[in-house]
Motif scaffolding. Sequence first.
Motif, PDB file in Angstrom:
ATOM      1  N   TYR A   1       3.731  -4.537  -0.911  1.00  0.00           N
ATOM      2  CA  TYR A   1       2.983  -4.778   0.327  1.00  0.00           C
ATOM      3  C   TYR A   1       3.844  -5.486   1.368  1.00  0.00           C
ATOM      4  O   TYR A   1       3.658  -5.287   2.579  1.00  0.00           O
TER       5      TYR A   1
ATOM      6  N   MET B   1      -4.109  -8.614   1.823  1.00  0.00           N
ATOM      7  CA  MET B   1      -3.742  -7.859   0.619  1.00  0.00           C
ATOM      8  C   MET B   1      -3.177  -8.792  -0.449  1.00  0.00           C
ATOM      9  O   MET B   1      -3.490  -8.656  -1.640  1.00  0.00           O
ATOM     10  N   GLN B   2      -2.350  -9.722  -0.026  1.00  0.00           N
ATOM     11  CA  GLN B   2      -1.779 -10.676  -0.966  1.00  0.00           C
ATOM     12  C   GLN B   2      -2.872 -11.519  -1.624  1.00  0.00           C
ATOM     13  O   GLN B   2      -2.775 -11.869  -2.804  1.00  0.00           O
TER      14      GLN B   2
ATOM     15  N   GLN C   1      -3.382   1.880   2.843  1.00  0.00           N
ATOM     16  CA  GLN C   1      -3.827   1.117   1.680  1.00  0.00           C
ATOM     17  C   GLN C   1      -5.349   0.939   1.694  1.00  0.00           C
ATOM     18  O   GLN C   1      -5.957   0.735   2.745  1.00  0.00           O
TER      19      GLN C   1
ATOM     20  N   PHE D   1      -1.398  -8.209   5.789  1.00  0.00           N
ATOM     21  CA  PHE D   1      -0.599  -8.404   4.579  1.00  0.00           C
ATOM     22  C   PHE D   1      -1.120  -9.577   3.761  1.00  0.00           C
ATOM     23  O   PHE D   1      -1.262  -9.486   2.541  1.00  0.00           O
TER      24      PHE D   1
ATOM     25  N   LEU E   1       1.235   0.792   5.529  1.00  0.00           N
ATOM     26  CA  LEU E   1       0.251  -0.286   5.464  1.00  0.00           C
ATOM     27  C   LEU E   1      -1.151   0.226   5.784  1.00  0.00           C
ATOM     28  O   LEU E   1      -2.137  -0.192   5.160  1.00  0.00           O
TER      29      LEU E   1
END
Length: 469
Positions: free
Chosen positions: A187, A454-455, A274, A451, A271
């Motif tokens: 990611y 997502m993390q 996703q 991001f 990105l």
Amino acid sequence: MKQSNFLIFKYFNFLIAVMLLTGCGVYNKYEQPEVDAEGLVRDVWSNRDTLAVQDTASFGNLPWRQVFTDPQLQALIEQGLAKNANLQNAALTVQMYEAMLKASKLAFLPAITLGTNQSMGSITTVHTDPSQTTKAYSIPVSATWTLDLFGNILSQKRSTQMKLLGYKDYQMAVRAQVISGIANSYYTLLMLDRQLAIVEEMAQMSKETWEMMKLQHQLGRVRSTGVQSAEAGYLSIQTQANDMRRQIRATENALSLLIGQPGQEIPRSTLEAQALPTEFSTGVAMALLKNRPDVHNAEMNLAACFHDVQTARSQFYPNITIGASAAFGNLSGSMNPGKWVTTLFGSLLQPIFQRGALTANLKVSKLKYEQAFNTWQNAIYSAGNEVSNALVNYNQYDANSKLEEQRVAILTKNVEDTKALYRSSGSTYLEVLTAQTQLLNAQINKTTDDFYKMQAVVSLYTALGGGGK
């Protein structure tokens, strides 16, 4: 000989009966201590209240393929699970403790040895030959058995079992770390790809502004300082692009190491493509404790320390060994052929004074148990904090991403309007540059928030004990 053997076994039978009555307290099994798991996970939005977790399912129980659905990411994870060096070493450690456990189980069986002895000598006589050579030989077989009346061997075996379970948990923890590490690196690459595309697009826009400034300068509408500022802005954006290319290369190298290959380009998606879960179930608190391999590993270490205390306590009791040996041979060389000679034996060693070593060992074992309990308790609280932090991060970055999306829309229109005003002398070159800089920052912030969101999903999955097949 038979009478003496009979008396020996009669004596040992009496000792066994007495010690079974006095040593029955050393066979205690480990039981999980009480733990307070109430309020383990904090509420996402409240600063004081704790999350009322009532669902029994858990997001962490999902197979990783259902969480990370990108086919290219799945291929990378599969390669990492097969080739990651840390994961392979963890598996080898488990195999070592499996071998140790097998040896500890065999400790209950008798030890059997077989050997041969042979010697040569001479007998000197006066009236016959000057010397006569004789040969003596013996083939002994012996078996010894340590009676584990006070649980010394049993507690050592149980301690090894707990350590084996702990290392299996460690293996699962490494596995979860490999999965989350690969996902986060993947990611990160997608984020950097998107940010690089934004910067390159902004560089093109900045170059156009610079060209426009030069044209306006030739027409005498702006000063040379305006052209210089536009050129400097364009060069600054190019510097950002180069820095992002460097970060992409470093991230590719780090990800290659995770999946067990030399540094190289990583195939990847985008990105925007996703699709991660957006609704999460944390499960009940006790389920969280069972799912987390590091928490369970800490408890297995606690259980191993418990049995180490039992082992240290059993060393205060006698050590009883019985055995038998048989040998076929002529011993002195006078018998030919040889005969069988059998022997029964036993020993009892009762510690009396060991210079305080046994007492110190028991005290140290108890203190290590207390340390292991504190470590386990802290692991539980740490697991709860990680779940809370992941939930908060997801919600906050999701909210920030939506706000940045609105900013991007507004600033995109602002750049267009400012340029139009500049062409009609309704604004200055500084306003154009400021609008472009604000748009660039908003677009990069939006990508960064996506991001981090997502993390947070990856962190929550790991915090809930994820990494399942």
